[in-house]
Design a protein around this motif. Structure first.
Motif, PDB file in Angstrom:
ATOM      1  N   VAL A  12       0.903  -1.216  -0.003  1.00 47.50           N
ATOM      2  CA  VAL A  12       0.037  -0.098  -0.011  1.00 47.50           C
ATOM      3  C   VAL A  12       0.902   1.357   0.129  1.00 47.50           C
ATOM      4  N   TYR A  13       1.715   1.243   0.877  1.00 50.08           N
ATOM      5  CA  TYR A  13       2.658   2.392   0.914  1.00 50.08           C
ATOM      6  C   TYR A  13       3.423   2.518  -0.335  1.00 50.08           C
ATOM      7  N   LEU A  14       4.083   1.583  -0.949  1.00 49.23           N
ATOM      8  CA  LEU A  14       4.666   1.680  -2.301  1.00 49.23           C
ATOM      9  C   LEU A  14       3.916   2.234  -3.369  1.00 49.23           C
ATOM     10  N   ALA A  15       2.566   1.517  -3.492  1.00 48.32           N
ATOM     11  CA  ALA A  15       1.518   1.805  -4.483  1.00 48.32           C
ATOM     12  C   ALA A  15       1.326   3.234  -4.304  1.00 48.32           C
ATOM     13  N   GLY A  16       0.912   3.738  -3.083  1.00 53.27           N
ATOM     14  CA  GLY A  16       0.440   5.242  -3.004  1.00 53.27           C
ATOM     15  C   GLY A  16       1.573   6.042  -3.443  1.00 53.27           C
ATOM     16  N   TRP A  17       3.097   5.474  -2.994  1.00 55.82           N
ATOM     17  CA  TRP A  17       4.028   6.637  -3.229  1.00 55.82           C
ATOM     18  C   TRP A  17       4.260   6.751  -4.830  1.00 55.82           C
ATOM     19  N   THR A  18       4.138   5.454  -5.479  1.00 57.69           N
ATOM     20  CA  THR A  18       4.414   5.311  -6.808  1.00 57.69           C
ATOM     21  C   THR A  18       3.359   6.050  -7.580  1.00 57.69           C
ATOM     22  N   ALA A  19       2.106   6.278  -7.190  1.00 54.33           N
ATOM     23  CA  ALA A  19       0.898   6.833  -7.778  1.00 54.33           C
ATOM     24  C   ALA A  19       1.306   8.351  -7.691  1.00 54.33           C
ATOM     25  N   ILE A  20       1.761   9.035  -6.510  1.00 52.47           N
ATOM     26  CA  ILE A  20       1.904  10.169  -6.210  1.00 52.47           C
ATOM     27  C   ILE A  20       2.924  10.646  -7.181  1.00 52.47           C
ATOM     28  N   ARG A  21       4.299   9.982  -7.054  1.00 54.86           N
ATOM     29  CA  ARG A  21       5.225  10.377  -7.931  1.00 54.86           C
ATOM     30  C   ARG A  21       5.093  10.538  -9.338  1.00 54.86           C
ATOM     31  N   GLY A  22       4.389   9.457  -9.841  1.00 54.73           N
ATOM     32  CA  GLY A  22       4.067   9.355 -11.243  1.00 54.73           C
ATOM     33  C   GLY A  22       3.455  10.449 -11.510  1.00 54.73           C
ATOM     34  N   ALA A  23       2.425  11.035 -10.818  1.00 54.16           N
ATOM     35  CA  ALA A  23       1.742  12.216 -11.112  1.00 54.16           C
ATOM     36  C   ALA A  23       2.172  13.482 -11.247  1.00 54.16           C
ATOM     37  N   THR A  24       3.191  13.519 -10.392  1.00 54.03           N
ATOM     38  CA  THR A  24       3.984  14.962  -9.969  1.00 54.03           C
ATOM     39  C   THR A  24       5.356  15.025 -10.493  1.00 54.03           C
ATOM     40  N   ALA A  25       6.028  13.997 -10.757  1.00 48.95           N
ATOM     41  CA  ALA A  25       7.210  14.060 -11.696  1.00 48.95           C
ATOM     42  C   ALA A  25       7.365  14.173 -12.945  1.00 48.95           C
ATOM     43  N   HIS A  26       8.342  15.019 -13.569  1.00 47.40           N
ATOM     44  CA  HIS A  26       8.143  15.052 -14.860  1.00 47.40           C
ATOM     45  C   HIS A  26       9.095  13.924 -15.744  1.00 47.40           C
ATOM     46  N   THR A  27      10.173  13.571 -14.921  1.00 45.83           N
ATOM     47  CA  THR A  27      11.019  12.679 -15.655  1.00 45.83           C
ATOM     48  C   THR A  27      11.158  11.621 -14.514  1.00 45.83           C
ATOM     49  N   PRO A  28      11.684  10.331 -14.967  1.00 44.07           N
ATOM     50  CA  PRO A  28      11.986   9.461 -13.878  1.00 44.07           C
ATOM     51  C   PRO A  28      13.070  10.015 -13.162  1.00 44.07           C
ATOM     52  N   GLN A  29      13.948  10.784 -13.678  1.00 44.31           N
ATOM     53  CA  GLN A  29      15.365  11.230 -13.030  1.00 44.31           C
ATOM     54  C   GLN A  29      15.032  12.358 -12.005  1.00 44.31           C
ATOM     55  N   GLU A  30      14.010  13.069 -12.049  1.00 45.17           N
ATOM     56  CA  GLU A  30      13.961  14.072 -11.376  1.00 45.17           C
ATOM     57  C   GLU A  30      13.961  13.661  -9.682  1.00 45.17           C
ATOM     58  N   ARG A  31      14.613  14.513  -9.092  1.00 47.49           N
ATOM     59  CA  ARG A  31      14.927  14.069  -7.710  1.00 47.49           C
ATOM     60  C   ARG A  31      13.737  14.145  -7.058  1.00 47.49           C
ATOM     61  N   LEU A  32      13.844  13.088  -5.739  1.00 49.73           N
ATOM     62  CA  LEU A  32      12.877  13.327  -4.969  1.00 49.73           C
ATOM     63  C   LEU A  32      12.343  14.588  -4.371  1.00 49.73           C
ATOM     64  N   PRO A  33      11.209  15.029  -3.989  1.00 48.38           N
ATOM     65  CA  PRO A  33      11.093  16.494  -3.465  1.00 48.38           C
ATOM     66  C   PRO A  33      11.532  16.431  -2.098  1.00 48.38           C
ATOM     67  N   ARG A  34      11.500  17.628  -1.620  1.00 53.46           N
ATOM     68  CA  ARG A  34      12.134  17.938  -0.373  1.00 53.46           C
ATOM     69  C   ARG A  34      10.704  18.189   0.457  1.00 53.46           C
ATOM     70  N   PRO A  35      10.902  18.171   1.936  1.00 53.77           N
ATOM     71  CA  PRO A  35       9.439  18.349   2.450  1.00 53.77           C
ATOM     72  C   PRO A  35       9.432  19.758   2.931  1.00 53.77           C
ATOM     73  N   THR A  36       8.193  20.163   2.809  1.00 45.77           N
ATOM     74  CA  THR A  36       7.687  21.677   3.273  1.00 45.77           C
ATOM     75  C   THR A  36       7.907  21.914   4.418  1.00 45.77           C
ATOM     76  N   PRO A  37       7.828  23.142   4.847  1.00 44.13           N
ATOM     77  CA  PRO A  37       7.673  23.623   6.401  1.00 44.13           C
ATOM     78  C   PRO A  37       6.500  22.989   6.991  1.00 44.13           C
ATOM     79  N   TRP A  38       5.309  23.037   6.235  1.00 45.45           N
ATOM     80  CA  TRP A  38       4.432  22.103   6.839  1.00 45.45           C
ATOM     81  C   TRP A  38       4.551  20.954   7.288  1.00 45.45           C
ATOM     82  N   GLY A  39       5.254  20.317   6.347  1.00 45.58           N
ATOM     83  CA  GLY A  39       5.550  18.514   6.344  1.00 45.58           C
ATOM     84  C   GLY A  39       6.719  18.537   7.628  1.00 45.58           C
ATOM     85  N   ILE A  40       7.568  19.458   7.580  1.00 43.64           N
ATOM     86  CA  ILE A  40       8.498  19.284   8.577  1.00 43.64           C
ATOM     87  C   ILE A  40       7.801  19.546  10.030  1.00 43.64           C
ATOM     88  N   GLY A  41       6.976  20.467  10.182  1.00 47.11           N
ATOM     89  CA  GLY A  41       6.160  20.665  11.378  1.00 47.11           C
ATOM     90  C   GLY A  41       5.378  19.479  11.702  1.00 47.11           C
TER      91      GLY A  41
END
Length: 216
Positions: A12-41
């Protein structure tokens, strides 16, 4: 049984992460996103009491999801149990690592306040369902995290048109795996199945609302 449940959680975790990543990353080589201040909080708000409970054992008993205490009116335990852990050091490490990855990915789809609200609402709803349907006590952020990941994955999938055309990197496979994992967890009467299913339904509802708004 525990092994099957553990494998389902990873699916479930891997499937969810893959779906989110696939919908937001423009290329497979794009770096993983950094957490936002809200995410860090959000991560800090969960991690601090989760780790502090090992130095102050009474903290867990005071805030866990205790079915008997909730029946006596201690409704706040539906919320406080989200920032405490019942799986020892190993379970705590797993929950915090998956939370850190999740908030970084979810932050590419949802605004900070919406992400935090989704985590809290999803966690409380999942706790209520767990008490009402399963009668289980406990604690942990895993259900809130899974709800957030599932809802965001469905919303992201619809947002880029996968719900209509199946186009895009990854197609419908991650969403199918996410749904299958939820079904298996429900069949096994595991509380996480309630969280993932609720997240999927919330994601569909949010996607339909966004689509309706765009068409208006």
């Amino acid at each position: 049984m525990d092994l099957v449940i553990g494998l389902c959680l990873w699916v479930v975790y891997l499937a969810g992460w893959t779906a989110i990543r696939g919908a937001t990353a423009h290329t497979p080589q794009e770096r993983l996103p950094r957490p936002t201040p809200w995410g860090i909080g959000l991560f800090a708000a969960v991690a601090a009491p989760s780790l502090l409970q090992f130095a102050l054992p009474g903290l867990y008993d005071a805030g866990r999801r205790d079915v008997a205490a909730i029946a006596d009116g201690e409704w706040w335990r539906f919320l406080t149990s989200l920032v405490l852990q019942d799986g020892g050091w190993l379970g705590t490490a797993f929950n915090l690592v998956t939370l850190a990855i999740s908030v970084a990915l979810v932050g590419t789809v949802l605004r900070g306040p919406v992400m935090v609200a989704g985590f809290l609402v999803g966690g409380v709803v999942s706790n209520v369902l767990t008490v009402v349907l399963l009668g289980e006590s406990g604690a942990g952020n895993s259900m809130a995290t899974l709800f957030l990941v599932a809802a965001t994955a469905i919303l992201a999938w619809f947002r880029v048109g996968r719900g209509r055309t199946g186009r895009g990197r990854g197609g419908a496979l991650p969403v199918a795996a996410l749904t299958a994992g939820a079904v298996v967890l429900l069949v096994l009467h595991d509380q996480h199945g309630l969280a993932v299913t609720s997240g999927i339904l919330a994601g569909v509802a949010a996607a339909l609302a966004v689509r309706r708004s765009a068409d208006a």
